[in-house]
Design a protein around this motif. Structure first.
Motif, PDB file in Angstrom:
ATOM      1  N   ASN A 234      70.893   7.317  63.119  1.00 22.05           N
ATOM      2  CA  ASN A 234      71.662   7.214  64.359  1.00 22.05           C
ATOM      3  C   ASN A 234      71.726   5.753  64.785  1.00 22.05           C
ATOM      4  O   ASN A 234      71.485   5.411  65.935  1.00 22.05           O
ATOM      5  CB  ASN A 234      70.986   8.058  65.444  1.00 22.05           C
ATOM      6  N   GLY A 235      72.058   4.907  63.819  1.00 18.70           N
ATOM      7  CA  GLY A 235      71.932   3.477  64.026  1.00 18.70           C
ATOM      8  C   GLY A 235      70.538   3.043  63.618  1.00 18.70           C
ATOM      9  O   GLY A 235      69.612   3.841  63.531  1.00 18.70           O
ATOM     10  N   GLY A 236      70.367   1.766  63.346  1.00 19.17           N
ATOM     11  CA  GLY A 236      69.076   1.308  62.855  1.00 19.17           C
ATOM     12  C   GLY A 236      68.916   1.608  61.380  1.00 19.17           C
ATOM     13  O   GLY A 236      69.842   2.055  60.705  1.00 19.17           O
ATOM     14  N   ALA A 237      67.709   1.392  60.865  1.00 20.74           N
ATOM     15  CA  ALA A 237      67.478   1.467  59.416  1.00 20.74           C
ATOM     16  C   ALA A 237      66.729   2.703  58.966  1.00 20.74           C
ATOM     17  O   ALA A 237      66.673   2.988  57.767  1.00 20.74           O
ATOM     18  CB  ALA A 237      66.718   0.216  58.963  1.00 20.74           C
ATOM     19  N   THR A 238      66.157   3.474  59.903  1.00 19.10           N
ATOM     20  CA  THR A 238      65.315   4.600  59.509  1.00 19.10           C
ATOM     21  C   THR A 238      65.749   5.876  60.225  1.00 19.10           C
ATOM     22  O   THR A 238      66.141   5.840  61.401  1.00 19.10           O
ATOM     23  CB  THR A 238      63.839   4.304  59.829  1.00 19.10           C
ATOM     24  N   PRO A 239      65.670   7.042  59.569  1.00 18.47           N
ATOM     25  CA  PRO A 239      66.115   8.301  60.169  1.00 18.47           C
ATOM     26  C   PRO A 239      65.300   8.667  61.413  1.00 18.47           C
ATOM     27  O   PRO A 239      64.110   8.375  61.501  1.00 18.47           O
ATOM     28  CB  PRO A 239      65.907   9.324  59.049  1.00 18.47           C
ATOM     29  N   ASN A 240      65.959   9.338  62.333  1.00 22.73           N
ATOM     30  CA  ASN A 240      65.311   9.720  63.587  1.00 22.73           C
ATOM     31  C   ASN A 240      66.018  10.929  64.182  1.00 22.73           C
ATOM     32  O   ASN A 240      67.067  11.349  63.702  1.00 22.73           O
ATOM     33  CB  ASN A 240      65.321   8.543  64.563  1.00 22.73           C
ATOM     34  N   HIS A 241      65.435  11.470  65.231  1.00 22.84           N
ATOM     35  CA  HIS A 241      66.030  12.600  65.962  1.00 22.84           C
ATOM     36  C   HIS A 241      66.592  12.082  67.289  1.00 22.84           C
ATOM     37  O   HIS A 241      65.837  11.738  68.199  1.00 22.84           O
ATOM     38  CB  HIS A 241      64.983  13.676  66.235  1.00 22.84           C
ATOM     39  N   TYR A 242      67.906  12.041  67.389  1.00 17.74           N
ATOM     40  CA  TYR A 242      68.532  11.534  68.611  1.00 17.74           C
ATOM     41  C   TYR A 242      68.493  12.613  69.691  1.00 17.74           C
ATOM     42  O   TYR A 242      68.935  13.746  69.465  1.00 17.74           O
ATOM     43  CB  TYR A 242      69.979  11.130  68.325  1.00 17.74           C
TER      44      TYR A 242
END
Length: 297
Positions: A234-242
């Protein structure tokens, strides 16, 4: 630099004994250890001087394996930092913190920032004997526990961290001190309880933390409306939970000097006084940097 398809008894990619190391924009892929530390085995790296530590930044560790422990990284009485990096698809508990031998009076130390540990077989992080500090990071979808604070752990401190959909549960504590600050603990639909805590342990310090069930004790706020999106970039370099609109933990955390989320977006979001709990700030602006070539006449 890429380390790929290497193997060893300990430290399939790198075995580092004493002394510091700086690892930036590196890829560790499909390395294996017949014992411990599929990607890296870090051995007896100590000291108050951080230049003697191992520093990993902007790197990817994917598909590494170890037969015993530390599919990606095993720290044996070692101090390290991991920033803006992704650790995924490891086999054998992704990151393992322990001590060199029973005579050591100190354990390992890990500071994890702006990073993502996901889809690892055997769990995310096992704090066997050490100090674990996480901030603006995601630990998600691992087969096993997201974080396990072991019997001989010293301190486990999770700040602005998202734990979600780890199959055995999000946090198990069998020892050591625990601090939960402005974090989100979400089962993600898993039938397992978020937290399991052994009897007789000290009362944890909990502030601004949310949980999708009541298994983590009286500290975290229990909510059925955490509303986290899927694990993705969601932007940036690493996966995340928006977080989605309507998430109950939005604008509920005291920033406390925390100025960026996992993606590098500004905390708090424009127009907000308070930060969001968890690794990602809803509606925050990501400042992408553009590098222009230098021109010479």
């Amino acid at each position: 630099v890429t380390f790929e398809n290497n193997s060893a008894e300990n430290g399939g990619g790198i075995y580092q004994y004493a002394g510091g190391a700086s690892i930036t924009a590196a890829n560790f892929s499909a390395n294996s250890a017949t014992l411990e530390g599929g990607g890296l085995y870090l051995d007896h790296i100590l000291g108050a001087d951080t230049s003697n530590w191992v520093k990993i930044s902007a790197s990817n560790l994917t598909g590494n394996s170890a037969s015993t422990a530390g599919g990606a990284i095993l720290a044996s009485t070692a101090y390290l930092t991991i920033d803006n990096s992704e650790i995924a698809n490891s086999s054998g508990a992704a990151v393992y913190l322990l001590w060199k031998n029973t005579g050591d009076i100190v354990g390992s130390y890990l500071l994890l920032t702006r990073s993502s540990l996901h889809d690892n077989q055997g769990g995310g992080i096992y704090n066997g004997h050490g100090t674990l500090l996480t901030e603006n990071s995601t630990i998600s979808q691992n087969s096993g526990w997201g974080v396990w604070a072991g019997l001989d752990s010293i301190t486990t401190n999770l700040s602005f961290t998202t734990l979600r959909a780890n199959t055995s549960g999000q946090l198990q504590r069998t020892g050591g001190n625990l601090v939960l600050a402005n974090s989100v603990i979400d089962s993600g639909g898993s039938a397992s309880a978020n937290c399991v805590t052994a009897a007789g342990l000290s009362v944890p310090t909990v502030n601004g933390t949310w949980s999708s069930d009541g298994s983590c004790g009286p500290g975290p706020i229990v909510s059925s409306s955490l509303l986290l999106g899927p694990l993705e970039l969601n932007g940036g370099a690493t996966p995340n939970h928006y977080p989605q609109s309507g998430s109950e933990f939005l604008n509920q955390a005291t920033c406390g000097g925390n100025t960026q989320d996992q993606r590098g977006a500004t905390r708090p979001a424009t127009g907000s006084t308070f930060c969001d709990a968890g690794a990602v700030e809803y509606g925050a602006v990501i400042h992408n940097r553009v590098f222009l070539p230098s021109l010479q006449r």
